[in-house]
Motif scaffolding. Sequence first.
Motif, short mmCIF file in Angstrom:
data_model
loop_
_atom_site.label_atom_id
_atom_site.label_comp_id
_atom_site.label_asym_id
_atom_site.label_seq_id
_atom_site.Cartn_x
_atom_site.Cartn_y
_atom_site.Cartn_z
N GLN A 1 -8.52 18.91 21.54
CA GLN A 1 -9.29 18.15 22.53
C GLN A 1 -10.42 17.36 21.88
O GLN A 1 -10.75 16.25 22.32
CB GLN A 1 -9.87 19.11 23.59
N ASP A 2 -11.00 17.90 20.83
CA ASP A 2 -12.03 17.17 20.07
C ASP A 2 -11.43 15.90 19.48
O ASP A 2 -11.99 14.80 19.59
CB ASP A 2 -12.58 18.08 18.98
N ALA A 3 -10.28 16.04 18.82
CA ALA A 3 -9.64 14.88 18.20
C ALA A 3 -9.19 13.87 19.25
O ALA A 3 -9.30 12.65 19.06
CB ALA A 3 -8.45 15.34 17.36
N LEU A 4 -8.70 14.37 20.39
CA LEU A 4 -8.28 13.48 21.46
C LEU A 4 -9.45 12.68 22.01
O LEU A 4 -9.32 11.48 22.32
CB LEU A 4 -7.62 14.29 22.58
N ALA A 5 -10.60 13.31 22.12
CA ALA A 5 -11.80 12.59 22.58
C ALA A 5 -12.13 11.44 21.63
O ALA A 5 -12.55 10.36 22.06
CB ALA A 5 -12.98 13.56 22.69
N GLU A 6 -11.96 11.66 20.34
CA GLU A 6 -12.20 10.61 19.36
C GLU A 6 -11.23 9.45 19.55
O GLU A 6 -11.60 8.28 19.49
CB GLU A 6 -12.07 11.17 17.94
N LEU A 7 -9.96 9.77 19.79
CA LEU A 7 -8.97 8.72 20.03
C LEU A 7 -9.31 7.91 21.27
O LEU A 7 -9.15 6.68 21.28
CB LEU A 7 -7.59 9.34 20.19
N ARG A 8 -9.75 8.59 22.32
CA ARG A 8 -10.12 7.85 23.54
C ARG A 8 -11.26 6.89 23.26
O ARG A 8 -11.27 5.75 23.74
CB ARG A 8 -10.52 8.83 24.65
N HIS A 9 -12.24 7.32 22.49
CA HIS A 9 -13.36 6.46 22.13
C HIS A 9 -12.89 5.24 21.34
O HIS A 9 -13.31 4.11 21.58
CB HIS A 9 -14.39 7.25 21.33
N LEU A 10 -11.99 5.46 20.38
CA LEU A 10 -11.51 4.38 19.53
C LEU A 10 -10.59 3.42 20.26
O LEU A 10 -10.30 2.33 19.76
CB LEU A 10 -10.77 4.97 18.32
N ALA A 11 -10.12 3.80 21.44
CA ALA A 11 -9.22 2.93 22.22
C ALA A 11 -9.95 1.84 22.98
O ALA A 11 -9.30 0.96 23.54
CB ALA A 11 -8.40 3.78 23.18
N ASN A 12 -11.27 1.88 23.01
CA ASN A 12 -12.00 0.83 23.73
C ASN A 12 -11.65 -0.54 23.15
O ASN A 12 -11.68 -0.73 21.93
CB ASN A 12 -13.51 1.07 23.62
N PRO A 13 -11.32 -1.51 23.99
CA PRO A 13 -10.87 -2.81 23.48
C PRO A 13 -12.00 -3.62 22.86
O PRO A 13 -13.12 -3.62 23.36
CB PRO A 13 -10.33 -3.52 24.73
N VAL A 14 -11.69 -4.29 21.77
CA VAL A 14 -12.67 -5.19 21.15
C VAL A 14 -12.59 -6.58 21.76
O VAL A 14 -13.54 -7.36 21.67
CB VAL A 14 -12.46 -5.28 19.63
N THR A 15 -11.46 -6.91 22.37
CA THR A 15 -11.26 -8.27 22.86
C THR A 15 -12.01 -8.55 24.16
O THR A 15 -11.97 -9.67 24.65
CB THR A 15 -9.75 -8.52 23.07
N ALA A 16 -12.68 -7.55 24.69
CA ALA A 16 -13.50 -7.79 25.89
C ALA A 16 -14.85 -8.41 25.53
O ALA A 16 -15.60 -8.82 26.41
CB ALA A 16 -13.72 -6.48 26.64
N ALA A 17 -15.15 -8.50 24.24
CA ALA A 17 -16.43 -9.04 23.79
C ALA A 17 -16.22 -10.36 23.07
O ALA A 17 -15.09 -10.75 22.76
CB ALA A 17 -17.12 -8.05 22.85
N THR A 18 -17.30 -11.07 22.81
CA THR A 18 -17.24 -12.27 22.00
C THR A 18 -18.59 -12.47 21.33
O THR A 18 -19.49 -11.64 21.47
CB THR A 18 -16.86 -13.50 22.84
N ALA A 19 -18.71 -13.54 20.58
CA ALA A 19 -19.97 -13.85 19.91
C ALA A 19 -20.07 -15.37 19.77
O ALA A 19 -19.06 -16.06 19.63
CB ALA A 19 -20.03 -13.20 18.53
N VAL A 20 -21.30 -15.87 19.84
CA VAL A 20 -21.57 -17.29 19.64
C VAL A 20 -22.56 -17.40 18.49
O VAL A 20 -23.66 -16.85 18.56
CB VAL A 20 -22.14 -17.94 20.91
N ILE A 21 -22.16 -18.10 17.41
CA ILE A 21 -23.01 -18.21 16.24
C ILE A 21 -23.02 -19.65 15.73
O ILE A 21 -22.37 -20.53 16.31
CB ILE A 21 -22.56 -17.25 15.12
N SER A 22 -23.72 -19.87 14.63
CA SER A 22 -23.82 -21.17 13.97
C SER A 22 -24.24 -22.26 14.94
O SER A 22 -23.56 -23.28 15.08
CB SER A 22 -22.49 -21.53 13.28
#
Length: 478
Positions: free
Chosen positions: A380-401
């Motif tokens: 269950q400890d390891a599964l909790a880590e997997l759930r955390h790592l499953a959060n999508p990165v594509t829901a965010a963005t960045a504006v630079i330069s």
Amino acid sequence: MELDGAGLTCAQVHAVAYEAARVTISSLDRARAAWGVAQGLTGPVYGQSTGVGANKDVGVEEGGLDLLRSHAGGAGPLVAPERARAMLVVRLNQLLAGGSGVDPGVLPVLAEAINDGFTPPIRTYGAIGTGDLTALATTALCLLGEMSWQGPMPPQGATAGQEPKPTDGPAAGEGPTAPVSGPRYPLVSSDALPFISSGAATLADAAIAVHRLRVLLDAAVDVAAFSFVAVSASAEPLAAAVQEARPHPGQAATAARLRGLLSRELAARIQDPYGYRAFAQVHGAALDALGRAESVVETDLNAATENPLFADSLAWHNGNFHSAPVALALDALRAALVPTAQLSVARLATLMEPAYTGRLPFLAARPGGSGALILEYVAQDALAELRHLANPVTAATAVISRGTEDHAGFATQAARYALRCVEPLEIVLACERVAATRGPDVPDRPLTDDLDAARALLSQPFRSCTASGGHPPPTARG
């Protein structure tokens, strides 16, 4: 391993990084053709006669080497030398695909660095999925002799239970990877942007993660078979007639393989919990997500992601460097790992129940013993880590330069998290395997060594891309 800019696979990237596979170059023709186009152009060309980013409209002369110096600033720990080595082979293969306009003379020097074990001192933080500028600028400065290589150091096989984290790596000046002289090449100003216009470090991490996750998902079928045998679960849900009624490729492949591992004896129950009855559907979906991720990553391993792209006598300014396809595929893959791990934990729970095993609770050797109970905590400890790592990165963005670069794919983070998923998934599966193969007379004892041994069996094919993987369980119930 011959590189031609067209056929590099995730498994081959892993072999170069961790197994000391040597590389050769088949032909420099496409690289030479792009270089010839770049040398013959006049007029404004992004990154050569102009600045970059918000400075795209500012004319410059011979500013490319300063571009390398300004972009070589990363932060955090050095990445493991194996991951840096994987980046080198990815970038070399991409340059062989043509289109970059970089001096083709540098390509054999990159091959020399790979084969002799030299790696650039790449820091963990510095990319957002629009090109690994920091990592590749650092590499270029090593070639110029302005920064020191790390190495030489032969790639080390992955040690089960001690997989290097994405940020693992020795500090500069430490041990066998202390800064040293290494391969040199006199890159010129016009080579600067062409050399760094790539997400090679991100793709290297993605390729390693895809390869290792394929090994684990393959081994997970064997682990599930042990549990099927231990609780006398029904193989009826795996029948060909059932699979033909809903022909998802991963589901059908999972069911067929598990069918072949199990006996035809009558089941103990008419219907089992979902951990058994829906295994093919859930695990098959993870295989499908893995297949999609592998296809996307391997496309980019062999793609000309250059901006500008030098082809057909012109410089084509474009957005091929953007990592949206890779980020989306890796987001889906990480999400798909969670349900298959959840079912492993669910099967682990049934292994603790006398109603399913016919044994004492927790597979204990005596009444009142805790037996294998602690495995549920670990899983269950390891599964909790997997759930955390499953959060999508594509829901965010960045504006630079100064607003010129107004979107980011964050595939760098998606690949990094995919690498981090390997360890907790391996632990979850190891917990199930230890419980499913536990003998009836095993006394209460620490299970750390058992888990380490199970992890070694699961991850053994990491060391060989040609290994068949898996460890077939007994086909008779017992």
